[in-house]
Structure formats: structure tokens, C-alpha cells
Enzyme design. Structure first.
Site, PDB file in Angstrom:
ATOM      1  CB  SER A 126      -8.242   3.569   2.560  1.00 20.77           C
ATOM      2  OG  SER A 126      -7.530   2.695   3.693  1.00 20.77           O
ATOM      3  CE  LYS A 148      -3.987   1.937   2.675  1.00 15.22           C
ATOM      4  NZ  LYS A 148      -4.968   1.608   3.624  1.00 15.22           N
ATOM      5  CB  SER A 156      -8.421   0.555   5.379  1.00 17.56           C
ATOM      6  OG  SER A 156      -9.191   1.367   5.322  1.00 17.56           O
TER       7      SER A 156
END
Ligand code: GLN
Length: 479
Positions: free
Chosen positions: A155, A80, A179
Site C-alpha cells: 500500500s 505516507k 506494504s
């Protein structure tokens, strides 16, 4: 041997690599060619690193020399965009970090490098991890590989889509309120949020420091356990990190959270999600005892989302103060220092980030601190106490991961409240600091498409062992 990426797990890939069925280089090439084909549409990766094959070559050398070979040697991972890898761009999918390169490795990356893992690239996300759909990225939304008209969740949506499209064998995400678990559920993957403090946050861009944890998105529960074991542990660079002792109590009693929402919230729960929880409870009944845990007996749990949306923005407003155009990334120049701040923060932060900074500043302001921030902290400790009571009755607590399957791109972007409700089942674990895992639990049929659903298990602090054990049993029966 021809590599079938769709069938590989970390465990099986490791066997093939050490047996010499294929090399780390061939494996990496397999993923790079999928990424080249699918990423232009899915937008899972913001950047594919240009030294992937060099990294794979290093892993092959270790395997050939039988030196320092671990379960993750040569395993291609996606990371990420808020986890620092030294020398690479890192931007939390925000314009304000345009041009920023990580000056050091985050602790999790150091640990994975020590095992010889291969990093394929950095994945798209909601800006600074604020969102539930990856639509808040400054670089365009990511699409769900199961149905490209829908969101992958957020996310960590880029990480989830990368694994779901067979563009990585596993990925790292961060989870402040869901997330990792929510995108895992939307994309048919396992998503795991460790106990608060079990994994170092050093080198993770902070969103809500008392809630954030790094964790894996994988295809199997066993793979999540492998990555967790590689990245866990006390770190002198994160004073909130700690080692948890190994435990051996066997899980038996599974609490199923029923009547789990207030009237007003229940309306937003999909019927197929309700039915799926019932089916999952039956599966769990095959190997354990299920116990009804009612929200009406545990009222503080019903306030988790409200508590989260006060504590999280308060921490966001403080953590994001450092992005001022001077210290990191981009600057929009004004006529004086004050104008520099206003222009940089006003123009380069996206709408959702600005909304949360304003909300957080408000709940921390002297006039409202007692009414909101203090009260939320009181409720937070009540939620933590409620969990202590629940753990006297059951070993794990089971809920759906999300109230609906993946929604359409654009469906909730104009209604932040609806978007926040997507986190209703996941935020509780962050508020309490307990570990939680989302495991694929079947599909919902929507508009003729099969959309993945996830079931969530939560366990007491430091008891990830229970989650892995239950998860493996559940996964075996349900697949
Ligand atoms: N969707 C939640 C939010 O927008 C959770 C985010 C996260 O876990 N990083 O706050």
C-alpha cells in the site's frame, strides 16, 4: 554545483551538504521541481507541503552553525499519508478522514524532526493501507515510474513512486503484510520492515496492530540503515516497542526457501521470478554458504497467507470502529445517530475497507471465533516456532519479494484473491514479527519494458544488523 538527483543517496547528499557543495534549500528546490513536473502523471503525492523551503532553511542554519547536524539534516523525505505530522492534513487516502489534521507528531516524525529532516509532502496509498497496488486510494491510483501503465505496488505505492521518480531522496512507509517491501520491489528500491516493536507505532494509523511497522523506502541498504537508526527504540507511548541489544554474530549461512509454495499457489509465480531467485542465490554463494530450506520440511509456512487474511481483517474490524463520523474527519448526516453511523461508514469507506471490516467481524463473531480467529492464532504460533527451528540451521532466509513483477493498472482490481496472492512472500515476516528487507535484484523483461524485481531476506527478531550486512554485500555484487 549542479545536483544530479538520480545519483544521490542520503550518505552522499549529507557529504555534499556539510561540505557546502549545495544547500538544503537548493536540494529541496531540486526535488520540488521534479515533483511539479512528474507528479501530475504519477500521482505519488497527495499533497506537497507549503513550508518545504522554510524547513530547508532551518536545516541550512543548523549546518552553518554546525549545531545538531545529523545524517538526516536537510534530507528531503516523503511520508505516507497514515503517519501523523502535527498540523498537517493526514487521511490514509480515505474520504472518511476528509478535513482531518494531525493533532500531534508521531514518534518517528518527532525523531526525524530532531535531526532536521525536511518533509516534502504526504504520499498516496491504498485506503488505510489495505491493498497491494495503491488502486484502493480514494484519490486515484499512483503509477509506476518504470512503466506508467503499471501499478507501483502497495500500500505504500506513493512513497515508492516518489523515490523512484526522484521526487524524494527517501520515504517512510508502513508494512502490515508487505506494504513497504512489495512496492520497493516493483519500483527498484530497497524496502525495509523492522522487527515488530523495534520502531514505535505511536502516531501511525492502526491497520493490524499486531502486524504493523513503520520503515523506510530508500535507494540503498545504507540509507535504510540510517533511517532505521534514526527512528528505532523504545517509546513510552507504544507499550509494544522495545530496544534490542546490539549483536555481533557474523552472518554466514543463508537459507534459500525452495519448493516454497503449495501446488495451487505455485502456478501464480512468474518464471522470471524463479530464475531471478536462482541468480540471487549464486550471488549470495559468493560470500556465504547457501542451504536449501524446503517448504515440505516446514509446512506451517505454507499457511502464512491464509493466517494473515484472518488475523489482519479481525484487527482491521476492531481498529476501524473508531471512524464513526463523530471523532475524526467527515460525517454523512442521517436522521438519527444510527443513520449517521451507517451513512458515514457505508459511503465514506471504500469497497476494500468495507470488505475487510465485514470479513473481520465474521471471523470474530461468536459462532466462528473458534473456527477461524482462534485457529489462525494457533497457526501463527506454529509459524513462529517454525522460524525458531529455521534459525538453528541458517542466519537468514531468502525468498523472492513478489511472485510477479509490477502488474497492469486494473489487472487485479476485480479479483481480490489474485490481489491477495501478491503478498504471498511478504506476510510471513509480519506473522512471525521478524525483520525483512527487499533489495533490487535485477529486471524482468515484459512487453519490451524492463521491470524491477526484488529479493527478500528475513532474519531473527532484533537482528536487522544481519540484514544490513548481507544487503550491502548483495547490493554491491548485483549492481
Ligand atoms: N497488501 C497487504 C494487504 O493488503 C499488505 C498491506 C500492508 O502491508 N499494509 O493487506
Amino acid at each position: 554545483m549542479k545536483i544530479d538527483l538520480s545519483k544521490l543517496s542520503i550518505t552522499t547528499a549529507h557529504e555534499h551538504l556539510t561540505r557546502g557543495d549545495f544547500s538544503a534549500r537548493e536540494l529541496a528546490e531540486g526535488y520540488l521541481s521534479v515533483i511539479e513536473k512528474k507528479n501530475p502523471e504519477i500521482n505519488a503525492y497527495l499533497e506537497v507541503f507549503d513550508d518545504v523551503l522554510d524547513q530547508a532553511h532551518e536545516a541550512d542554519k543548523r549546518i552553518a552553525d554546525k549545531k545538531e547536524v545529523g545524517l538526516l539534516t536537510g534530507i528531503p523525505l516523503a511520508v505516507k499519508d497514515n503517519i501523523l505530522i502535527k498540523g498537517y492534513r493526514c487521511g490514509a487516502a480515505s474520504k472518511i478522514l476528509e478535513g482531518y489534521h494531525a493533532p500531534y507528531d508521531s514518534t518517528v516524525i518527532q525523531k526525524l524532526k530532531a535531526q532536521g529532516a525536511v518533509f516534502l509532502g504526504r504520499t498516496n496509498m491504498d485506503e488505510f493501507a489495505m491493498g497491494s497496488s495503491t488502486e484502493n486510494s480514494a484519490y486515484g491510483p499512483t503509477k509506476n515510474p518504470h512503466d506508467t501503465s503499471r501499478v507501483p505496488g502497495g500500500s505504500s505505492g506513493g512513497s515508492a513512486a516518489a523515490v523512484a521518480m526522484d521526487g524524494a531522496l527517501a520515504a517512510l512507509g508502513s508494512d502490515t503484510g508487505g506494504s513497504i517491501r512489495q512496492p520497493a520491489a516493483f519500483c527498484g528500491l530497497v524496502g525495509f520492515k523492522p522487527t515488530y516493536g523495534a520502531v514505535s507505532r505511536h502516531g501511525l494509523m492502526a491497520m493490524g496492530s499486531s502486524l504493523d511497522q513503520i520503515g523506510p523506502l530508500t535507494k540503498t541498504v545504507g540509507d535504510a540503515e540510517i533511517i532505521f537508526n534514526a527512528i528505532r527504540g523504545k517509546d513510552p507511548n507504544d507499550s509494544t516497542s522495545r530496544d534490542f541489544p546490539d549483536s555481533s554474530k557474523k552472518p554466514l549461512r543463508v537459507g534459500v526457501l525452495t519448493h516454497f509454495l503449495h501446488e495451487s499457489q505455485a502456478r501464480s509465480i512468474d518464471k522470471q521470478v524463479f530464475d531471478n531467485l536462482g541468480e540471487a542465490a549464486k550471488i549470495v554463494g559468493d560470500f556465504g554458504e547457501t542451504v536449501d530450506i524446503k517448504l515440505s520440511d516446514n509446512p506451517p509456512l505454507g499457511y502464512s497467507l491464509a493466517t494473515y487474511y484472518i488475523i489482519m481483517p479481525a484487527e482491521v474490524s476492531s481498529n476501524l470502529a473508531r471512524f464513526d463520523g463523530m471523532k475524526f474527519g467527515a460525517l454523512e448526516e442521517g436522521g438519527n445517530l444510527m443513520e449517521d453511523y451507517f451513512k458515514t461508514r457505508g459511503r465514506l469507506f471504500g469497497k476494500e475497507v468495507r470488505r475487510r471490516i465485514i470479513l473481520g467481524t465474521y471471523v470474530l463473531s461468536s459462532g466462528y471465533y473458534d473456527a477461524y480467529y482462534n485457529k489462525a492464532n494457533v497457526v501463527r504460533s506454529l509459524i513462529q516456532k517454525t522460524f525458531e527451528n529455521i534459525w538453528e540451521k541458517v542466519d537468514v532466509l531468502m525468498t523472492p519479494t513478489t511472485p510477479t513483477p509490477a502488474f497492469k493498472i486494473g489487472e487485479k482490481t476485480n479479483d481480490p484473491m489474485q490481489m491477495y496472492l501478491a503478498d504471498i512472500f511478504t506476510v510471513t515476516a509480519n506473522i512471525a514479527g521478524v525483520p525483512a528487507i527487499s533489495i533490487p535484484s535485477g529486471f524482468a523483461e515484459v512487453d519490451g519494458k524492463k521491470l524491477p524485481l526484488g529479493i527478500q531476506f528475513m532474519a531473527p527478531h532484533g537482528r536487522e544488523d544481519i540484514l544490513f550486512e548481507i544487503g550491502k554485500k548483495f547490493e554491491k555484487i548485483s549492481s
